[in-house]
Write an enzyme that holds these catalytic residues in place. Structure first.
Site, PDB file in Angstrom:
ATOM      1  CB  SER A  33      -0.908   0.014   1.240  1.00 61.19           C
ATOM      2  OG  SER A  33      -0.140  -0.055   2.427  1.00 61.19           O
ATOM      3  CB  THR A  38      -6.967  -5.012   4.061  1.00 63.40           C
ATOM      4  OG1 THR A  38      -6.246  -4.017   4.802  1.00 63.40           O
ATOM      5  CG2 THR A  38      -8.448  -4.686   4.105  1.00 63.40           C
ATOM      6  CG  ASP A  63      -3.614  -9.732   8.923  1.00 66.68           C
ATOM      7  OD1 ASP A  63      -2.402  -9.485   9.064  1.00 66.68           O
ATOM      8  OD2 ASP A  63      -4.489  -9.297   9.700  1.00 66.68           O
TER       9      ASP A  63
END
Length: 348
Positions: free
Chosen positions: A232, A270, A272
């Site tokens: 991200s 998210t 994981d």
């Protein structure tokens, strides 16, 4: 022979009790036949066409309610064909976004006791190790012992490490974990899946551009793992996934990006789920991290879409409560197993 003895004993019980009437004699004859068969070679196991993708030891957090840690990882990995043995680094009633959290924390000695129990029974034959949230230095040091032990049994063990430390510029573990991850864990990892903040901590460099993220991947490759995915990266109000794969020692990495729109809702688990999906799809496409990441990203986005749909449009939840956006994994089986590709990989 043991099978035959057990069946003979069962037959005798039936004769004494006499509860099955005429059926008693039939069963005894069948048991006698079974005893004869048991002295012969065991029957072949039926091939149902579902070979295991491997066996995973997954060391992560666990919540009774909701889907984070092992609760977010085990089910998707099973759907993708893996046998999964979970070890819960913590067991909480719910994730920490709720007002109240109750539960227990596993320490390093307790983790090692579990490994010793598995070893005593010859059960340490794992193809993959997956680690997520770890709350203490002592536990992380024990995880390193686990890596060494598993590789003594299977030198080809694939270790996928999600170095869970924090997000959005904040730690949610003790900062003392950073040097242990950087100096000891990263070098023994096969795949590393940090978020933006964690990639900065592991490399010791600020990451503000895509070019800096790509260089961070190179730095991490030098330290150890052949596969790195920064899950991200926030750039220009978009979310970017950056991936990098060194396929042969000495070669330049193959790098890529996947650009996604930001969702204006807050989700837990998210990271994981993303790491579990990356592991699953990377097994199916071991030499194509681009493809594995593309499938993982699209599965994850579909799960988030289903989660939002379950509660109404994101705009109707200006300040969503933690309990409102628990991931809808069970409702997303098809999307996990066979995602529709809407967000594509761009090679760099």
């Amino acid at each position: 022979m043991h099978f035959g003895i057990l069946q003979e004993q069962h037959c005798r019980v039936n004769q004494v009790v006499g509860a099955w009437g005429v059926g008693r004699e039939f069963r005894c004859k069948e048991f006698a036949k079974a005893r004869i068969r048991s002295s012969m070679a065991p029957p072949m196991v039926t091939d149902v066409g579902l070979p295991s993708a491997g066996r995973v030891l997954s060391i992560q957090s666990h919540t009774v309610h909701g889907y984070v840690g092992n609760k977010a990882a085990v089910f998707p990995l099973q759907i993708l064909g893996f046998d999964v043995d979970p070890v819960n680094s913590v067991q909480f009633s719910n994730h920490t976004g709720y007002k109240t959290v109750k539960g227990q924390v596993l320490d390093g000695e307790q983790l090692w006791a579990l490994i010793e129990g598995l070893e005593a029974n010859g059960l340490l034959h794992y193809t993959h190790l997956l680690t997520g949230y770890i709350g203490s230095v002592s536990f992380l040091e024990t995880v390193l012992r686990v890596v060494e032990k598993l590789r003594s049994v299977n030198p080809n063990l694939i270790y996928v490490c999600d170095p869970v430390m924090g997000d959005d510029g904040k730690f949610y573990v003790t900062p003392e974990l950073v040097p242990v991850y950087r100096e000891k864990v990263v070098p023994v990892s096969t795949m590393l899946t940090p978020n933006h903040f964690e990639a900065e901590q592991l490399t010791g460099r600020r990451i503000e551009t895509e070019a800096e993220a790509l260089q961070a991947c190179v730095d991490l490759h030098v330290a150890g793992p052949s596969k790195v995915v920064i899950t991200s990266l926030s750039i220009n109000n978009m979310l970017t996934v950056i991936g990098s794969h060194v396929q042969s020692k000495g070669e330049a990495p193959k790098q890529f990006r996947i650009v996604l729109p930001k969702l204006h809702s807050y989700f837990t688990g998210t990271g994981d789920l993303m790491t579990a999906l990356l592991m699953g799809w990377s097994h199916k496409f071991p030499d194509d991290l681009d493809k594995a990441a593309e499938l993982a990203v699209n599965s994850l986005q579909a799960v988030l879409k289903n989660t939002i749909a379950d509660y109404g449009e994101a705009g109707a939840l200006p300040e969503p409560k933690a309990k409102q956006l628990e991931l809808r994994l069970i409702q997303s089986v098809n999307e996990i197993q066979s995602p529709e590709i809407k967000f594509v990989t761009e090679k760099l």
